[in-house]
Design an enzyme around this catalytic site. Sequence first.
Site, mmCIF file in Angstrom:
data_model
loop_
_atom_site.group_PDB
_atom_site.id
_atom_site.type_symbol
_atom_site.label_atom_id
_atom_site.label_comp_id
_atom_site.label_asym_id
_atom_site.label_seq_id
_atom_site.Cartn_x
_atom_site.Cartn_y
_atom_site.Cartn_z
ATOM 1 N N HIS A 1 0.813 -1.211 0.000
ATOM 2 C CA HIS A 1 0.000 0.000 0.000
ATOM 3 C C HIS A 1 0.851 1.267 0.000
ATOM 4 O O HIS A 1 1.901 1.345 0.633
ATOM 5 C CB HIS A 1 -0.928 0.010 1.212
ATOM 6 N N ASP A 2 0.391 2.242 -0.765
ATOM 7 C CA ASP A 2 0.975 3.598 -0.797
ATOM 8 C C ASP A 2 2.375 3.648 -1.400
ATOM 9 O O ASP A 2 3.073 4.656 -1.246
ATOM 10 C CB ASP A 2 0.986 4.224 0.606
ATOM 11 N N GLY B 1 5.085 -1.047 2.783
ATOM 12 C CA GLY B 1 4.249 0.120 2.559
ATOM 13 C C GLY B 1 5.036 1.408 2.444
ATOM 14 O O GLY B 1 6.095 1.570 3.051
#
Length: 262
Positions: A121-122, A139
């Site tokens: 994520h991200d 992340g």
Amino acid sequence: MSKIHPTAIVETGAELADDVEIGPYSIVGAHVVIGAGTVVGSHSVIEGHTTLGAANRIGHYASIGGRPQDMKYQGEPTRLVVGDRNTIREFTTIHTGTTQDGGVTTVGDDNWIMAYVHIAHDCRVGSHVILSNNAQMAGHVTVGDWAIVGAMSGVHQFVKIGDHAMLGGASAVVQDVPPFVMAAGNKAEPHGINVEGLRRRGFSADSISALRTAYRLLYKNGLSLEDAKAQLAELASAGGDGDEHVRKLIAFIETSQRGIIR
């Protein structure tokens, strides 16, 4: 007209360009947008609020746009945006963003993403990047343009890998890797400038020479980081082809949050 195998499932609401191909037993979720010329292999799942650009090639059993592996995630409609002409091979996983960051994971254009890669994520992956087999991005990782991450390497959350950097196989990266630098090991340490990669991309001899000098100032002359930055600033004003590249190196160091590998 899209070529969707009879065993594939494309949920109502998905937007597919006319010539998209979806292989056997693959699933495309309701909030997915897929651009022209993209081909999805068999048994893959494209889900979440995911946009894939044009001419991407998705291998078999890939999982694209899944929920973040973040215990703070509560089902918010965060996104994944993938650009054009990427090759994403078998069993790769790429997750959407979280509201703790910008809410979006991004992958640029013309990337070569090999089997079993994980992009959490991200993350922000640039363009012309090579992520070798089983490279694992935690992340909030940033991978710059033209960077190479070796097979079975692990990158700690929030780490930044600079443009044109090269990371050797089975490396553990817990701090930022400056642009143009080669690194390897557990924990990853610097091993010179990525000279061959820069030559292949058309960097002049003067630019490469300036970056080699910058590397010596940063890593070989026994200088403190502050003293090295001062001398790098002088090097960046020499009036040669390499000035802009040295300035990029300085800017990366000054904005590093985790500190650079030493």
